[in-house]
Design an enzyme around this catalytic site. Structure first.
Site, PDB file in Angstrom:
ATOM      1  N   ARG A 199       2.107   7.311   7.427  1.00 23.43           N
ATOM      2  CA  ARG A 199       2.380   7.121   8.852  1.00 23.43           C
ATOM      3  C   ARG A 199       3.883   7.033   9.095  1.00 23.43           C
ATOM      4  NH1 ARG A 199      -0.709   1.737   9.788  1.00 23.43           N
ATOM      5  NH2 ARG A 199      -0.099   1.490   7.624  1.00 23.43           N
ATOM      6  N   THR A 222       3.939   1.663  -1.221  1.00 24.13           N
ATOM      7  CA  THR A 222       4.565   1.900  -2.526  1.00 24.13           C
ATOM      8  C   THR A 222       3.532   2.394  -3.542  1.00 24.13           C
ATOM      9  OG1 THR A 222       4.283  -0.407  -3.222  1.00 24.13           O
ATOM     10  CG2 THR A 222       6.348   0.174  -2.152  1.00 24.13           C
ATOM     11  N   LYS A 272      10.093  -6.753   9.888  1.00 29.50           N
ATOM     12  CA  LYS A 272       9.406  -6.172   8.729  1.00 29.50           C
ATOM     13  C   LYS A 272      10.306  -5.225   7.933  1.00 29.50           C
ATOM     14  CE  LYS A 272       5.303  -3.358   7.660  1.00 29.50           C
ATOM     15  NZ  LYS A 272       5.976  -2.162   7.182  1.00 29.50           N
ATOM     16  N   PHE A 302      -3.402  -2.187   7.277  1.00 27.56           N
ATOM     17  CA  PHE A 302      -3.994  -3.519   7.109  1.00 27.56           C
ATOM     18  C   PHE A 302      -4.988  -3.549   5.936  1.00 27.56           C
ATOM     19  CE2 PHE A 302      -3.245  -4.496  11.899  1.00 27.56           C
ATOM     20  CZ  PHE A 302      -1.909  -4.732  11.641  1.00 27.56           C
ATOM     21  N   LYS A 319       0.836  -1.220   0.000  1.00 30.81           N
ATOM     22  CA  LYS A 319       0.000   0.000   0.000  1.00 30.81           C
ATOM     23  C   LYS A 319       0.866   1.263   0.000  1.00 30.81           C
ATOM     24  CE  LYS A 319      -2.448  -0.890   3.684  1.00 30.81           C
ATOM     25  NZ  LYS A 319      -1.827  -2.168   4.088  1.00 30.81           N
ATOM     26  N   TRP A 366       7.125   0.156  -8.788  1.00 25.97           N
ATOM     27  CA  TRP A 366       8.318  -0.407  -8.160  1.00 25.97           C
ATOM     28  C   TRP A 366       9.530  -0.299  -9.092  1.00 25.97           C
ATOM     29  CZ3 TRP A 366       8.510  -3.013  -3.324  1.00 25.97           C
ATOM     30  CH2 TRP A 366       9.739  -3.614  -3.029  1.00 25.97           C
ATOM     31  N   ALA A 390      -2.919  -0.413  13.966  1.00 26.17           N
ATOM     32  CA  ALA A 390      -4.161  -0.573  13.195  1.00 26.17           C
ATOM     33  C   ALA A 390      -5.100  -1.594  13.816  1.00 26.17           C
ATOM     34  CB  ALA A 390      -3.835  -0.964  11.756  1.00 26.17           C
ATOM     35  N   PHE A 411       4.246  -7.818  -9.548  1.00 23.45           N
ATOM     36  CA  PHE A 411       5.543  -8.399  -9.224  1.00 23.45           C
ATOM     37  C   PHE A 411       6.127  -9.047 -10.479  1.00 23.45           C
ATOM     38  CE2 PHE A 411       3.878  -7.591  -5.178  1.00 23.45           C
ATOM     39  CZ  PHE A 411       4.827  -7.813  -4.187  1.00 23.45           C
TER      40      PHE A 411
END
Length: 869
Positions: free
Chosen positions: A343, A321, A354, A604, A319, A722, A573, A693
């Site tokens: 955020r 990116t 992460k 999320f 989300k 990306w 979240a 991807f």
């Protein structure tokens, strides 16, 4: 002196002259005093003009150039002089005395062209400005010196003579040719009436004052013009391509470091921020002051876009990116003003499993190491504020347990110089207790006892300490074991800093006043008599506001393509609402203009972050979204279509690498369809963004876009941000622009006045697809208590797993036929929501066997960081 006030300027001159004459004779001290006073006037928004009425010895270059050029209404600073010489008066000012001299020359002889004006003496700014103005008026300006042997001849040939700083020297009348004008520009600092009168016989003094006032009016007009909305002049940055082409194998920090960010003050100027609205933190980031909202309060808001996602895999679906790629496409390629509001990431996951949250590939916030680490210290401020509350709780319980009412009262309301006074926060507590007294001596013994004893029940303290590190061994701890704590031992624990209610308050507050009030309302525990105890009861809420006063300002950064980003707040979240701040969104919506876009992200899946964005954040802000961008990946869709489990750190099963159209279709017709329907419950159009991807096939991409439109999305497009940056999200930007032009019929899911149980049931059934809810006895008791305390009209913030639409993380797709169990119900009264717990929620992550910090290092020579991702 302040110019532009109602007093006569000559009277101001007299007062300043008196002040100068009474000041100590040390020139260095006096110059230092002048500089300090001028600096104060520079920063005073009520002052639009500053002029110096001082002896020439004190008007040094340092003093002159201390005045802000835009307030230099005497036009004597080096910058204003340079503008005058260059002929650029759009920003500068003509010295008033020079304008007055020119005015007198025109009155003396209307036909000025070709006339000769002799300037005698004066090598400073006045001489330079007069020479420029005289020559621009078509006259000839000559310079003369009192010591020059040719002065008499020069005077006799001149049509006008201007004496600059001539002191007591006079020109013999026989030197002055008939009809020639003589103007004396010698300034006076005398205070007697005769001197004032002498200096104004020719009218020069009054004219100078009038022109100075005109400059002040001009300065004020420019200031008012600057306060208006400014169109953007954004200079986008060109991406620096790297190899290998398979960018998911590249370390993101290398891509970030290959780009040179614009200086943050340049970015701020490009997007219409004023210098005084910026507080720089180094070269690449700055806080933005909330005064911007007052300046642009009449400016219409731009379009409001929310980025949400389908139910994710444990790896996340991108989300952030997508958000960054979208604004890069809008601003750098479509030339539409846009702002991303993100955020701030916690350092726990950054050093845990992460990694960072600055985006990835060619869709990043830069510098990514600054984004992912301390940023501007907001999380540290939250940690300090949160732990001050925790310290206040334990200290208060200790003191109440070991002191009498009288001793407590004497210490809480000490006698200072024989007088006892309540502090304002103590008077507030007395009012809440129904004790309407302000004289400490007038309280009865019972009122004293009620006032001094919070009587916190140690077993019902809900406030925990926080630290911004994944530290599993702090989940449950025992405090008070030292002998100095006199047996006040209790069990408590630590949460990660971003789980603090103060973080949720930061994200939902719409002003400093609102934040201060929310901090005061925070409930930290319950008394033995069953009454809530707040931060204001502890006497700590004012101190919390002081600790948070800078954290409330959003931080300005930029993307790889030089487009603006606000980074602000990062609440959990699950137990909180998982969205960036209301204030960042509001500031950005004013800055982008009515045709611009603000793109913000919800944590999320859409069932959690988006639902809370609508029902909690939009209620608090009053803002209404125009479009939802729903992020999906082929990987996640295959999982929801029946693919094997996906685990962080483990290799992906072959089903996720090889083409499998049936799994993709299954995921689209289950989870993707349901998440589109959830957005439509709120009446907002949905654009599906497929984050592509390198393992995705064209057939899979086409299938997702086709089914998404069948399921009700207004559009569905593949995104290649990306690997390509903004250029790879052009289709998405165009789809969002088109969707935003359609009317939005936004509505809340539930009426805020519905009973707490019904609000929970509405979310469970309409969003999660549950048949019903099941309340534990503890949850029922808590709901009754909250209703009794008047908290029943707060919105609901469901604390549920993000890995499934249900409460069962392993149930993918669209689970049905389940009853949602509500284990407990808690409240964040300061933040302003009730949060039911569905299952067990961890608020302190742990470190894995091999945390990210194994790869993070610093080059001590270059100070470059390696290993962040």
């Amino acid at each position: 002196s302040k110019a532009g006030e109602d007093d006569c300027l000559l009277e101001i001159n007299k007062k300043m002259a008196g002040r100068v004459n009474s000041f100590p004779s040390d020139p260095l001290n006096f110059i230092h005093f002048i500089v300090e006073e001028v600096l104060k006037l520079n920063e005073d928004p009520r002052v639009h003009g500053v002029y110096l009425h001082l002896p020439p010895a004190y008007i040094t270059s340092r003093v002159l150039n201390t005045i802000k050029p835009e307030k230099d209404v005497d036009g004597i600073s080096d910058l204003n002089m340079g503008r005058l010489v260059r002929g650029d008066l759009s920003k500068g000012f003509v010295p008033p005395i020079a304008s007055a001299v020119l005015d007198l020359l025109e009155k003396h002889d209307s036909a000025l062209e070709g006339k000769t004006v002799l300037l005698v003496g004066g090598e400073g700014p006045l001489g330079v400005s007069l020479q420029c103005l005289i020559e621009r008026s078509g006259m000839v300006a000559l310079k003369g010196n009192w010591s020059s042997k040719s002065l008499q001849r020069q005077v006799m040939q001149a049509d006008a003579v201007v004496l600059l700083g001539a002191g007591n020297m006079d020109l013999p009348p026989t030197w002055i040719r008939p009809g020639a004008a003589v103007i004396c520009c010698e300034p006076t600092l005398e205070t007697d009436e005769q001197a004032i009168e002498m200096s104004s016989k020719s009218g020069l003094g009054y004219l100078t004052a009038a022109y100075r006032t005109q400059n002040v009016v001009g300065s004020c007009s420019r200031w008012l013009q600057e306060q208006q909305y400014r169109p953007w002049h954004l200079h986008s940055l060109k991406l620096q391509p790297m190899t290998p082409l398979h960018l998911r194998d590249i370390v993101h920090i290398e891509i970030s470091r290959a780009q040179t960010p614009k200086p943050v003050d340049q970015l701020a100027e490009e997007i219409g921020l004023l210098p005084e609205e910026l507080e720089a933190y180094g070269r690449s980031k700055a806080k933005v002051r909330l005064s911007l909202l007052d300046r642009l309060h009449k400016q219409p808001d731009g379009k409001y876009v929310l980025v949400a996602g389908i139910t994710p895999t444990p790896l996340g679906e991108g989300k952030s990116t997508v958000t960054i790629g979208l604004v890069q496409a809008l601003s750098a390629h479509l030339k539409l003003n846009s702002f991303a509001c993100l955020r701030q990431p916690s350092q726990g996951p950054t050093f845990g499993v992460k990694g960072g949250a600055a985006g990835g590939g060619y869709a990043q916030v830069i510098p990514m190491e600054e984004f992912n680490l301390h940023l501007t210290g907001d999380i540290h401020a939250i940690t300090a504020a949160n732990n001050l509350v925790a310290a206040a709780i334990d200290a208060r319980m200790l003191h109440e347990a070991t002191q009498s009412d009288k001793a407590l009262f004497n210490r809480l309301v000490p006698s200072v110089n024989g007088v006892r006074r309540f502090s304002p926060i103590q008077i507030s507590r007395l009012c809440r207790l129904g004790i309407n007294k302000i004289d400490p001596a007038s309280l009865t013994p019972q009122e004293v006892s009620t006032f001094v004893r919070l009587d916190l029940d140690p077993s019902k303290i809900t406030w925990q300490r926080v630290v911004d590190t994944n530290d599993r061994f702090l989940r449950k701890i025992t405090v008070g074991q030292a002998s100095t704590e006199k047996g006040q031992i209790r069990e408590t624990g630590f949460d990660i800093a971003v789980a603090s209610e103060i973080m949720a308050i930061l994200a939902l507050a719409d002003s400093l006043v609102d934040m201060k009030n929310r901090l005061a309302r925070m409930v930290v525990g319950t008394s033995r008599s069953g009454q809530p105890v707040t931060a204001e009861d502890l006497g700590v809420s004012g101190a919390l506001a002081v600790l948070m006063k800078d954290a409330i300002k959003p931080t300005l950064m930029q993307t790889l393509e030089g487009t603006p980003v606000f980074v602000h707040a990062g609440p959990f979240a699950n137990i909180a609402h998982g969205n960036s701040s209301v204030l960042a969104d509001k500031l950005a919506l004013k800055l982008v203009g009515c045709d611009g876009f603000v793109v913000t992200e919800a944590g999320f899946g859409a069932d959690i972050g988006m639902e809370k964005f609508f029902n909690i954040k939009c209620r608090a802000s009053g803002l209404r979204p125009n479009v939802v961008v729903l992020v999906a990946t082929v990987r996640a869709l295959k999982m929801h279509g029946g693919g094997p489990n996906v685990s962080a750190g483990a290799p992906l099963p072959k089903e996720y690498i090889d083409e499998n159209l049936s799994l993709v279709a299954g995921g689209c017709r289950s989870n993707l369809r349901k998440q589109i329907q959830i957005a439509q419950l709120f009446g907002v159009p949905v654009v599906v963004a497929l984050n592509v991807f390198k393992t995705d096939t064209q057939a899979e991409i086409d299938l997702v876009c086709e089914i998404a439109k069948e399921c009700g999305a207004s559009n569905a497009v593949p995104c290649h941000h990306w690997s390509q940056g903004g250029r790879g999200s052009l289709e998405l930007a165009q789809a969002v622009n088109e969707a935003a032009s359609r009317p939005s019929h936004f509505k809340f899911l539930y009426n805020i006045e519905m009973p707490i149980v019904e609000k929970i049931r509405t979310i469970a059934q309409q969003v999660y697809g549950a048949d019903d809810i099941e309340l534990s006895p503890e949850a029922k008791a808590k709901i009754d208590y909250y209703n009794q305390q008047g908290y029943g009209s707060l919105p609901i913030c469901m604390a549920k797993t993000h890995l499934s639409l249900s409460h069962m993380p392993d149930k993918k797709g669209v689970p049905t036929g389940f009853v949602l169990p509500i284990r407990d119900v808690r409240a964040s009264i300061g933040a302003g929501f009730i949060f039911p717990l569905v299952g067990t929620m961890s608020t302190m992550p742990g470190l894995p066997t091999r945390p990210c910090f194994y790869d993070i290092d610093l080059d001590p020579v270059t100070e470059e960081i390696t290993g962040l991702f």
